[in-house]
Design an enzyme around this catalytic site. Structure first.
Site, mmCIF file in Angstrom:
data_model
loop_
_atom_site.group_PDB
_atom_site.id
_atom_site.type_symbol
_atom_site.label_atom_id
_atom_site.label_comp_id
_atom_site.label_asym_id
_atom_site.label_seq_id
_atom_site.Cartn_x
_atom_site.Cartn_y
_atom_site.Cartn_z
ATOM 1 N N SER A 54 0.756 -1.184 -0.395
ATOM 2 C CA SER A 54 -0.303 0.294 -0.146
ATOM 3 C C SER A 54 0.550 1.241 -0.215
ATOM 4 C CB SER A 54 -1.043 -0.323 1.180
ATOM 5 O OG SER A 54 -0.291 0.176 1.930
ATOM 6 N N GLY A 55 0.108 2.604 0.030
ATOM 7 C CA GLY A 55 1.175 4.196 0.156
ATOM 8 C C GLY A 55 0.667 4.619 1.078
#
Length: 185
Positions: A54-55
């Site tokens: 994920s970011g």
């Protein structure tokens, strides 16, 4: 001189086979790690690798980066740690440390995570390699495994087979020359 070149080629071929075999073995182990050792981040020698999914840690690292983790129960504020949340790995920064609890937060998140037990921390991120996780994730797919094995054959066996064929042709030329010289006698 020719034998020395041949020896060097064979040694390099052997080394390449070891590297590719190790890559395939590690890949197979990582694919089955959850079943074999009971967690998503196996660290058989105290070190593990995982792919950022994920970011939440932008801009420090991004989705698709490969992180290298050292198994440890010692960490400080601002260290980036890995812990399991359900069946997923979470990679966040330590923003608070209590006696038995740790508070983490993704750099890109607005709120802190729920506190976790210090014992839930699997390790501390040592370093990361941008975008390599995308490649590693692909190599874990059936297509990636087939391409890895196919690449190994192309890189190692095809040149070796050409070398063997060339040696056979040279040997046949020598045999033909010996026969020709025998016929002249």
């Amino acid at each position: 001189m020719k034998n020395k070149k041949k020896l060097i080629k064979n040694v390099l071929r052997f080394i390449l086979l070891i590297i590719i075999g190790t890559a395939i073995g590690v890949n197979a182990y990582m694919l089955n790690a959850k079943n074999l050792v009971g967690n998503n981040l196996p660290m058989p020698f105290g070190y593990g690798a995982a792919v950022v999914l994920s970011g939440s840690m932008e801009p420090e690292f991004s989705k698709g980066d490969l992180i290298i983790v050292k198994e440890t129960d010692e960490f400080d504020l601002n260290d980036i740690v890995v812990f399991e949340s359900g069946s997923s790995l979470v990679v966040h920064r330590v923003v608070g440390i209590g006696k038995d609890e740790v508070v983490t937060k993704g750099d890109a998140n607005n709120v802190e995570d729920e506190p976790i037990s210090r014992e839930d921390v699997l390790g501390r991120v040592l370093f990361w390699i941008p975008h390599l996780g995308t490649v590693v994730s692909f190599l874990k797919t059936p297509v990636g495994i087939i391409l890895l094995i196919g690449g190994a054959i192309l890189l190692v066996e095809v040149p070796h087979m050409k070398e063997v064929k060339k040696d056979d042709e040279e040997m046949q030329a020598i045999i033909d020359e010996i026969k020709r010289l025998k016929d002249e006698i």
